[in-house]
Motif scaffolding. Sequence first.
Motif, PDB file in Angstrom:
ATOM      1  N   VAL A 172      63.503  84.915  56.549  1.00 24.73           N
ATOM      2  CA  VAL A 172      64.733  85.333  55.863  1.00 24.73           C
ATOM      3  C   VAL A 172      64.796  86.846  55.637  1.00 24.73           C
ATOM      4  O   VAL A 172      65.866  87.408  55.493  1.00 24.73           O
ATOM      5  CB  VAL A 172      64.924  84.618  54.510  1.00 24.73           C
ATOM      6  CG1 VAL A 172      65.230  83.164  54.702  1.00 24.73           C
ATOM      7  CG2 VAL A 172      63.741  84.797  53.596  1.00 24.73           C
TER       8      VAL A 172
ATOM      9  N   GLU B  20      61.071  81.756  54.527  1.00 23.27           N
ATOM     10  CA  GLU B  20      61.938  81.073  53.568  1.00 23.27           C
ATOM     11  C   GLU B  20      61.171  80.062  52.721  1.00 23.27           C
ATOM     12  O   GLU B  20      60.339  79.297  53.220  1.00 23.27           O
ATOM     13  CB  GLU B  20      63.051  80.349  54.330  1.00 23.27           C
ATOM     14  CG  GLU B  20      64.056  79.657  53.427  1.00 23.27           C
ATOM     15  CD  GLU B  20      65.173  78.983  54.214  1.00 23.27           C
ATOM     16  OE1 GLU B  20      66.272  78.878  53.653  1.00 23.27           O
ATOM     17  OE2 GLU B  20      64.944  78.579  55.357  1.00 23.27           O
TER      18      GLU B  20
ATOM     19  N   THR C 251      62.835  81.940  47.972  1.00 22.86           N
ATOM     20  CA  THR C 251      61.818  82.711  48.691  1.00 22.86           C
ATOM     21  C   THR C 251      61.283  83.741  47.708  1.00 22.86           C
ATOM     22  O   THR C 251      62.063  84.442  47.055  1.00 22.86           O
ATOM     23  CB  THR C 251      62.451  83.415  49.907  1.00 22.86           C
ATOM     24  OG1 THR C 251      63.004  82.413  50.765  1.00 22.86           O
ATOM     25  CG2 THR C 251      61.421  84.231  50.665  1.00 22.86           C
TER      26      THR C 251
END
Length: 250
Positions: free
Chosen positions: A7, A32, A197
């Motif tokens: 991410v 993530e 996250t």
Amino acid sequence: MNQENIVLKTKDFNIFYGEKQAIFNMNLDICEKKVTAIIGPSGCGKSTLLRSFNRMNDFVPSFNCNGAIEFEKKNILKLDPMEVRTRIGMVFQKPNPFPKSIYNNIIWGPKIHGHKVNYDELVEDSLKKAALWDEVKDRLNESALELSGGQQQRLCIARTIAMKPEVILMDEPCSALDPKSTIKIEDLIDDLKNDYTIVIVTHNMQQAARVSDYTAFFYEGELIEFDYTDKLFTKPSNKQTEDYITGRFG
């Protein structure tokens, strides 16, 4: 590792404060709904990098950078900083509740951003996710400054959660806390990674080993090694990493 959903990613990222370079050619992937710990000696660039993930370094007059930080495949250096900070929240080293009620601490961010939500539900949900609801549900109108240090830090986490971020950055979140409060924060981090996250900077290697899925070892602004936490702490592939985690370093 590459099978995880990335991410947040730095690409050939460099940071300068005036003429001094603080981060060198950084390439780091953040996965993530995992906890990534950043470790290394003082002054190695851990917090400097962390503060770049939500554009906090923009407030430093001499700050300059190049390369890219990709968040969901967009370069955050080209996005509106307010949007970045809404989606990537931050918890600081020292608890910093606002001098307001517990309730108003939680709703402050969503309110100024014009979020149309049920504030009572938001407060309860955020405090529950921060494992604080049961301790403060009858004190919501009292000043947040009356809470203990550990409770204040959990309130700051709840305040971050209230903005519904996708990523939570934590800069030494337990360094000002006693061991009992530290355990509560570590347990909380383990729960939060189901929904968020998390990137945590810590000087405490035992803490990194306990809470993280991945660990990055920094030295003098460079990423020396990045791997699964279990592997990095038991079979590091770099001699500098081995020396640091075994206490023979510096």
